[in-house]
Design an enzyme around this catalytic site. Structure first.
Site, PDB file in Angstrom:
ATOM      1  N   CYS A 228       0.822  -1.222   0.000  1.00  0.00           N
ATOM      2  CA  CYS A 228       0.000   0.000   0.000  1.00  0.00           C
ATOM      3  C   CYS A 228       0.854   1.270   0.000  1.00  0.00           C
ATOM      4  O   CYS A 228       0.645   2.169  -0.817  1.00  0.00           O
ATOM      5  CB  CYS A 228      -0.972  -0.012   1.179  1.00  0.00           C
ATOM      6  SG  CYS A 228      -0.232   0.227   2.810  1.00  0.00           S
TER       7      CYS A 228
ATOM      8  N   HIS B 144      -5.718   2.019  -4.454  1.00  0.00           N
ATOM      9  CA  HIS B 144      -4.828   1.489  -3.424  1.00  0.00           C
ATOM     10  C   HIS B 144      -4.452   0.050  -3.766  1.00  0.00           C
ATOM     11  O   HIS B 144      -5.062  -0.589  -4.617  1.00  0.00           O
ATOM     12  CB  HIS B 144      -5.484   1.563  -2.041  1.00  0.00           C
ATOM     13  CG  HIS B 144      -6.644   0.626  -1.858  1.00  0.00           C
ATOM     14  ND1 HIS B 144      -6.804  -0.176  -0.750  1.00  0.00           N
ATOM     15  CD2 HIS B 144      -7.726   0.357  -2.650  1.00  0.00           C
ATOM     16  CE1 HIS B 144      -7.917  -0.891  -0.859  1.00  0.00           C
ATOM     17  NE2 HIS B 144      -8.500  -0.573  -1.994  1.00  0.00           N
TER      18      HIS B 144
ATOM     19  N   HIS C 237      -2.638   1.721   6.742  1.00  0.00           N
ATOM     20  CA  HIS C 237      -2.980   1.554   5.329  1.00  0.00           C
ATOM     21  C   HIS C 237      -3.158   2.937   4.704  1.00  0.00           C
ATOM     22  O   HIS C 237      -3.623   3.874   5.359  1.00  0.00           O
ATOM     23  CB  HIS C 237      -4.268   0.748   5.170  1.00  0.00           C
ATOM     24  CG  HIS C 237      -4.548   0.376   3.742  1.00  0.00           C
ATOM     25  ND1 HIS C 237      -3.873  -0.633   3.089  1.00  0.00           N
ATOM     26  CD2 HIS C 237      -5.419   0.889   2.822  1.00  0.00           C
ATOM     27  CE1 HIS C 237      -4.321  -0.728   1.841  1.00  0.00           C
ATOM     28  NE2 HIS C 237      -5.243   0.185   1.658  1.00  0.00           N
TER      29      HIS C 237
END
Length: 353
Positions: free
Chosen positions: A269, A329, A317
């Protein structure tokens, strides 16, 4: 951070794609060879809880990956610093060697010339004026040699200090490399646990997990966030650099998640965010936690394409806002870079680099 069932089995994709820095292929092969075993304890009480448990394990794995990324960044920095220190030590040693040769040659020449007492030499010379001129010149040379000797001693002290600094950096680097290996094992263990838990899910439990994902998307849509697999129209214009960053992120859609990777062919990520902004000429930190502090905070309702959307309270994240209530993402192992509603997880911050 959820697994979309339209992809192949979690285990198969994880084994095929998990490659990390050095020795990655070996690590991936070891994980692939591990048998699918049930976790100890009773099975979850219902299908929805089974899916939530997989999601929790994936979130734990992602935190371990970001810890690994942070240490890997420190290892890279310390390695570069150690290389610079070693280069300085080499140059310092060369300078000391040259100064020693020059002073040694001068001392040898003085010794070969002998050394009568200056008063006796003056008495015996037939040209006192010439002798005195030469004596003055000798004094100047001797003074210069004395200065060079002091420079040599200073250079030797500086060289020793450089050596000590290089040794200290080597010790720190070794400690960080050992820590990196421990964190690598931790991340692999957590990813393997998530994989095993996913493999335990029945068809009914996997369907329940899919429904839970759809329900989260529907709730996002109810708040005005379009849950599409394609980017919605941008609600606000992107800045020049933000436009370049989001364009790079969009171009990466479909590329696999591989932990520890920051492009261009695979991403975790934070690796995706770092790589996308690098295409806009902006250097961002490597980890999601560091990226959460790498710019100006803006409210979610003022987000512009290219902004970094930070998820969970621990900033474990991140994604890139794509406009129209969506982010791009890299979700988790077994998935690919994709669009999801910005409200797919609790948003802790929006950052504009």
């Amino acid at each position: 951070m959820v697994f979309h069932p339209r992809h192949r089995s979690f285990r198969h994709l994880l084994a095929a794609r998990v490659t990390v820095l050095s020795a990655a292929a070996t690590a991936a092969a070891a994980m692939t060879a591990a048998p699918v075993l049930a976790e100890p304890g009773q099975p979850p009480a219902d299908s929805a809880e089974a899916g939530r448990r997989v999601d929790r394990l994936l979130a734990d794995a992602e935190r371990a990956v970001e810890a690994y990324n942070a240490t890997a960044e420190r290892v890279e920095r310390l390695t570069a610093e150690l290389d610079r220190e070693r280069a300085l030590v080499a140059r310092g040693q060369q300078r000391v060697n040259e100064m020693r040769r020059d002073l040694g040659a001068a001392a040898a020449a003085h010794y070969r010339a002998g050394g009568l007492d200056p008063v006796l030499t003056l008495m015996l010379t037939g040209d006192p004026d010439t002798y005195l001129a030469r004596a003055a010149a000798f004094d100047r040379v001797a003074g210069r040699r004395t200065g060079e000797l002091h420079e040599l001693l200073a250079a030797q002290r500086a060289l020793e200090q450089r050596r000590e600094e290089a040794e200290g950096k080597l010790e720190r680097l070794t400690a960080q490399q050992e820590r990196l290996q421990r964190q690598k094992r931790t991340a692999q263990e957590k990813l393997a646990a998530a994989r095993r838990e996913f493999e335990r899910l029945s068809a009914e439990e996997r369907a329940a997990r899919e429904r839970a994902e759809q329900e989260r998307a529907a709730r996002s849509a109810a708040r005005g966030q379009a849950p599409s697999t394609q980017p919605a129209a941008e609600a606000a214009p992107a800045s020049g650099r933000g436009a370049l960053a989001v364009a790079a992120a969009r171009a990466a859609v479909g590329r696999p998640y591989v932990w520890g990777q920051a492009g261009p062919d695979a991403f975790d990520c934070s690796g995706l965010v770092q790589w996308a902004w690098a295409q806009a000429g902006v250097a961002l930190p490597r980890t999601s936690q560091a990226q959460a502090g790498a710019g100006r905070r803006v409210p979610l309702d003022q987000a512009r394409p290219g902004d970094i959307v930070v998820y969970r309270e621990d900033a474990s994240h991140v994604g890139i806002y794509a406009g129209g209530g969506q982010v791009v993402h890299s979700p988790h192992p077994g998935a690919t870079v994709r669009y999801d509603p910005v409200g797919m997880m609790p948003v802790s911050a929006v950052v504009r680099p």
